[in-house]
Design a protein around this motif. Structure first.
Motif, PDB file in Angstrom:
ATOM      1  N   SER A  50     -41.681  50.446  39.677  1.00  0.00           N
ATOM      2  CA  SER A  50     -42.046  50.454  38.263  1.00  0.00           C
ATOM      3  C   SER A  50     -40.811  50.152  37.436  1.00  0.00           C
ATOM      4  N   THR A  51     -40.995  49.446  36.318  1.00  0.00           N
ATOM      5  CA  THR A  51     -39.889  49.182  35.399  1.00  0.00           C
ATOM      6  C   THR A  51     -40.203  49.741  34.016  1.00  0.00           C
ATOM      7  N   THR A  52     -40.715  50.955  33.998  1.00  0.00           N
ATOM      8  CA  THR A  52     -40.897  51.683  32.753  1.00  0.00           C
ATOM      9  C   THR A  52     -39.984  52.901  32.777  1.00  0.00           C
ATOM     10  N   ARG A  53     -39.376  53.217  31.633  1.00  0.00           N
ATOM     11  CA  ARG A  53     -38.473  54.368  31.594  1.00  0.00           C
ATOM     12  C   ARG A  53     -39.228  55.648  31.870  1.00  0.00           C
ATOM     13  N   GLU A  54     -40.376  55.832  31.237  1.00  0.00           N
ATOM     14  CA  GLU A  54     -41.185  57.035  31.423  1.00  0.00           C
ATOM     15  C   GLU A  54     -42.225  56.791  32.502  1.00  0.00           C
ATOM     16  N   PHE A  55     -42.470  57.799  33.330  1.00  0.00           N
ATOM     17  CA  PHE A  55     -43.413  57.628  34.438  1.00  0.00           C
ATOM     18  C   PHE A  55     -44.849  57.463  33.951  1.00  0.00           C
ATOM     19  N   ASP A  56     -45.176  58.063  32.812  1.00  0.00           N
ATOM     20  CA  ASP A  56     -46.552  57.974  32.319  1.00  0.00           C
ATOM     21  C   ASP A  56     -46.689  56.968  31.189  1.00  0.00           C
ATOM     22  N   ALA A  57     -45.752  56.021  31.076  1.00  0.00           N
ATOM     23  CA  ALA A  57     -45.808  55.015  30.028  1.00  0.00           C
ATOM     24  C   ALA A  57     -46.797  53.914  30.384  1.00  0.00           C
ATOM     25  N   ASP A  58     -47.308  53.258  29.362  1.00  0.00           N
ATOM     26  CA  ASP A  58     -48.126  52.076  29.563  1.00  0.00           C
ATOM     27  C   ASP A  58     -47.259  51.020  30.242  1.00  0.00           C
ATOM     28  N   PRO A  59     -47.644  50.558  31.445  1.00  0.00           N
ATOM     29  CA  PRO A  59     -46.789  49.602  32.178  1.00  0.00           C
ATOM     30  C   PRO A  59     -46.548  48.312  31.425  1.00  0.00           C
ATOM     31  N   ARG A  60     -47.414  47.979  30.460  1.00  0.00           N
ATOM     32  CA  ARG A  60     -47.227  46.748  29.699  1.00  0.00           C
ATOM     33  C   ARG A  60     -46.041  46.837  28.751  1.00  0.00           C
ATOM     34  N   LEU A  61     -45.593  48.075  28.487  1.00  0.00           N
ATOM     35  CA  LEU A  61     -44.438  48.236  27.615  1.00  0.00           C
ATOM     36  C   LEU A  61     -43.153  47.827  28.327  1.00  0.00           C
ATOM     37  N   ARG A  64     -32.367  49.297  36.253  1.00  0.00           N
ATOM     38  CA  ARG A  64     -32.149  49.998  34.989  1.00  0.00           C
ATOM     39  C   ARG A  64     -33.514  50.406  34.438  1.00  0.00           C
ATOM     40  N   ASP A  65     -33.650  51.683  34.083  1.00  0.00           N
ATOM     41  CA  ASP A  65     -34.957  52.190  33.635  1.00  0.00           C
ATOM     42  C   ASP A  65     -36.049  51.730  34.607  1.00  0.00           C
ATOM     43  N   ALA A  66     -35.839  52.001  35.873  1.00  0.00           N
ATOM     44  CA  ALA A  66     -36.758  51.527  36.913  1.00  0.00           C
ATOM     45  C   ALA A  66     -36.852  52.559  38.026  1.00  0.00           C
ATOM     46  N   HIS A  67     -37.905  52.417  38.836  1.00  0.00           N
ATOM     47  CA  HIS A  67     -38.191  53.399  39.880  1.00  0.00           C
ATOM     48  C   HIS A  67     -38.693  52.665  41.123  1.00  0.00           C
ATOM     49  N   LEU A  68     -38.086  52.966  42.252  1.00  0.00           N
ATOM     50  CA  LEU A  68     -38.446  52.348  43.525  1.00  0.00           C
ATOM     51  C   LEU A  68     -39.048  53.417  44.437  1.00  0.00           C
ATOM     52  N   TYR A  69     -40.297  53.196  44.900  1.00  0.00           N
ATOM     53  CA  TYR A  69     -41.007  54.173  45.723  1.00  0.00           C
ATOM     54  C   TYR A  69     -41.015  53.779  47.202  1.00  0.00           C
ATOM     55  N   PRO A  84     -48.867  40.166  37.111  1.00  0.00           N
ATOM     56  CA  PRO A  84     -49.575  40.461  35.865  1.00  0.00           C
ATOM     57  C   PRO A  84     -49.341  41.859  35.315  1.00  0.00           C
ATOM     58  N   SER A  85     -49.070  42.853  36.178  1.00  0.00           N
ATOM     59  CA  SER A  85     -48.982  44.221  35.673  1.00  0.00           C
ATOM     60  C   SER A  85     -47.622  44.536  35.049  1.00  0.00           C
ATOM     61  N   ARG A  86     -46.749  43.549  34.953  1.00  0.00           N
ATOM     62  CA  ARG A  86     -45.482  43.656  34.236  1.00  0.00           C
ATOM     63  C   ARG A  86     -44.624  44.828  34.712  1.00  0.00           C
ATOM     64  N   GLY A  87     -44.475  44.955  35.981  1.00  0.00           N
ATOM     65  CA  GLY A  87     -43.482  45.888  36.469  1.00  0.00           C
ATOM     66  C   GLY A  87     -43.979  47.252  36.862  1.00  0.00           C
ATOM     67  N   ASP A  88     -45.270  47.446  37.145  1.00  0.00           N
ATOM     68  CA  ASP A  88     -45.762  48.734  37.621  1.00  0.00           C
ATOM     69  C   ASP A  88     -46.890  48.458  38.604  1.00  0.00           C
ATOM     70  N   THR A  89     -46.597  48.510  39.882  1.00  0.00           N
ATOM     71  CA  THR A  89     -47.602  48.160  40.873  1.00  0.00           C
ATOM     72  C   THR A  89     -47.325  48.862  42.183  1.00  0.00           C
ATOM     73  N   ASP A  90     -48.369  49.032  42.983  1.00  0.00           N
ATOM     74  CA  ASP A  90     -48.203  49.676  44.286  1.00  0.00           C
ATOM     75  C   ASP A  90     -48.036  48.657  45.397  1.00  0.00           C
ATOM     76  N   ALA A  91     -48.127  47.356  45.107  1.00  0.00           N
ATOM     77  CA  ALA A  91     -47.998  46.349  46.172  1.00  0.00           C
ATOM     78  C   ALA A  91     -47.602  45.001  45.579  1.00  0.00           C
ATOM     79  N   ALA A  92     -46.440  44.932  44.939  1.00  0.00           N
ATOM     80  CA  ALA A  92     -45.996  43.677  44.331  1.00  0.00           C
ATOM     81  C   ALA A  92     -45.354  42.775  45.369  1.00  0.00           C
ATOM     82  N   THR A  93     -45.727  41.520  45.361  1.00  0.00           N
ATOM     83  CA  THR A  93     -45.091  40.526  46.222  1.00  0.00           C
ATOM     84  C   THR A  93     -43.867  39.971  45.502  1.00  0.00           C
TER      85      THR A  93
END
Length: 476
Positions: free
Chosen positions: A386-397, A463-468, A430-439
């Protein structure tokens, strides 16, 4: 040579430092599932009393959902019941007509005199796809031996109990059970046991509560090719100095996940007395690890699960990009305190996004993670990130950034996959940085499939990102 030999086509999680060779300006953050505020099943039938005891199992069989649970009616022996659902949220109790309660067989009881319920299911078993263990004692059922008996079923509704005791193998830490036949060792030396819902390396697996002393319960494990030959018994989980002194481990649901094994361990706190669930893990089934911060994965959240939480022995069930975790919640504690209302037991549901148990996270400062060397099997690189600062943010932000380089096994950048040619995670889907299976693709649509069978290292700039997790798509 690669530092690790793992199946890279399965999810590689970041619960520990297994894959981390070097990191800077990063932190590991643990995540909890979201709990539905209302139970999905409540004790509503007379034979259920006030307590649905979810030592139990939920499966998805085709497009249908199946639940096994036990009852605790004061005037009827604890029994195993079944419920069905088309969506996993709304459950019905089939009238099976097999066991009588107060003069009627219109109920969903499948086995009587059955406390802890855990069902194994193998759709490829032509004889008996469903198997379970039935806890028996001579004082109530007339069985010669106090212990655990195997029961089998073709359809999951009609069960046949086999006259075979499930034994303990010889082990110094297991006490003799002298009820019934003298000197019998049986898996029923405990009142809490979980038969894993699927085999591991061709063997059945059971985890159970070991009463080493009234104040020091811990978790043991046994494995066996069949129910009459469990072996390799050992203690796998016990409290340590990171736990409060009143914590004991009362049981653990375990299951394969990705390229490892996960467990949902029951932590029993003495004061104030309650149960909560903690996530644990193992890479080899023998050595189990606990997070350094002993926070609840599922803890007391609502009044109906304030005192006790136990999970489905099948572990999480995937539905889309969500993992469903069915759990039992009781309003009262483990200790029978006489004051206050009688405890009520319900069955609830929690959900968490696939693989998102823990993240390697960067804040506003630029962080970097370099993995250990691995032999790439081919296929694209798949990321859960995910590339959102907040975990519960709208991923489009969006707002964050993650780029990926590939180095060779010695740590030198690979041309076309590094430096100015690194891949960008946010912006290539399309999900702009928040996905469970991005290629992940590199410039000119280059794929890591080009690097098949090469020793490589992945380098994440964040930066302001999360790797699972990461994995290869080679087997898709």
């Amino acid at each position: 040579m690669a530092d690790l030999e793992r199946d890279l086509t399965k999810s590689q999680l970041f619960l520990d430092d297994t894959w981390i060779d070097e990191q800077s300006m990063l932190s590991r953050i643990w995540h909890q599932p979201s709990l539905y505020p209302e139970p999905v099943l409540r004790p509503e039938m007379p034979w259920e009393g006030t307590n649905l005891a979810f030592y139990g199992t939920v499966f998805k069989i085709g497009d249908a959902w199946r639940m096994y649970y036990t009852t605790a009616s004061p005037d009827f022996p604890a029994s195993m019941c079944v419920a069905d659902s088309t969506d996993g949220f709304h459950w019905t109790r089939p009238e099976l007509g097999m066991h009588e309660f107060r003069g009627s067989k219109k109920n969903n009881i499948v086995i009587t005199h059955c406390r802890c319920v855990s069902v194994y299911y193998d759709p490829n078993d032509e004889d008996y796809p469903f198997r379970t263990m039935v806890h028996r004692g001579p004082s109530k059922t007339g069985h010669a031996v106090y212990g655990m008996y195997e029961a089998v079923s073709k359809d999951g509704y009609h069960w046949t109990e086999l006259d075979v005791v499930v034994p303990y193998p010889p082990a110094e830490h297991i006490h003799e059970f002298k009820a019934g036949r003298e000197g019998t060792r049986a898996l029923a030396g405990t009142d809490v046991y979980y038969l894993w819902a699927q085999k591991v390396k061709g063997e059945f697996v059971v985890t159970y509560k070991e009463d080493q002393s009234p104040a020091r319960r811990c978790v043991g494990m046994s494995r066996g090719a069949n129910f009459a030959a469990f072996s390799d018994t050992r203690i796998i989980l016990r409290s340590d100095l990171l736990d409060p002194p009143d914590v004991q481990y009362h049981g653990m649901v375990g299951f394969p996940y990705g390229d490892m094994y996960l467990g949902l361990a029951e932590r029993w706190f003495g004061a104030p007395t309650h149960f909560e669930i903690m996530l644990v893990w193992s890479h080899d089934l023998d050595t189990w690890h606990m997070p350094p911060r002993r926070e609840a994965f599922i803890g007391p959240t609502f009044p109906w699960n304030a005192g006790w939480t136990t999970c489905s022995t099948a572990g999480p069930l995937q539905d889309g990009n969500q993992l469903r975790i069915y759990f039992g919640g009781r309003s009262g504690s483990h200790i029978h305190v006489k004051k206050g209302p009688h405890k009520i037991g319900n069955i609830g549901l929690a959900e968490i996004t696939v693989d998102r148990f823990a993240s390697i996270s960067a804040g506003y400062m630029d962080g970097r993670l370099i993995t250990k060397s691995m032999k790439w099997p081919g296929g694209d690189l798949k990321l859960n990130a995910s590339t959102t600062r907040e975990f519960d943010a709208d991923p489009r932000l969006g707002g964050g950034e993650m780029t990926i380089e590939v180095w060779n096994g010695e740590g030198r950048p690979i041309e076309g996959f590094s430096g100015a040619q690194r891949a960008s995670f946010a912006g290539n889907h399309p999900s702009r940085g928040d996905t469970d299976a991005a290629t992940v693709r590199w410039p000119q649509e280059r794929s890591m499939a080009e690097l098949a069978n090469r020793e490589i290292r992945l380098v994440f700039h964040m930066r302001d990102a999360h790797l699972y997790s990461f994995r290869s798509s080679a087997k898709e």
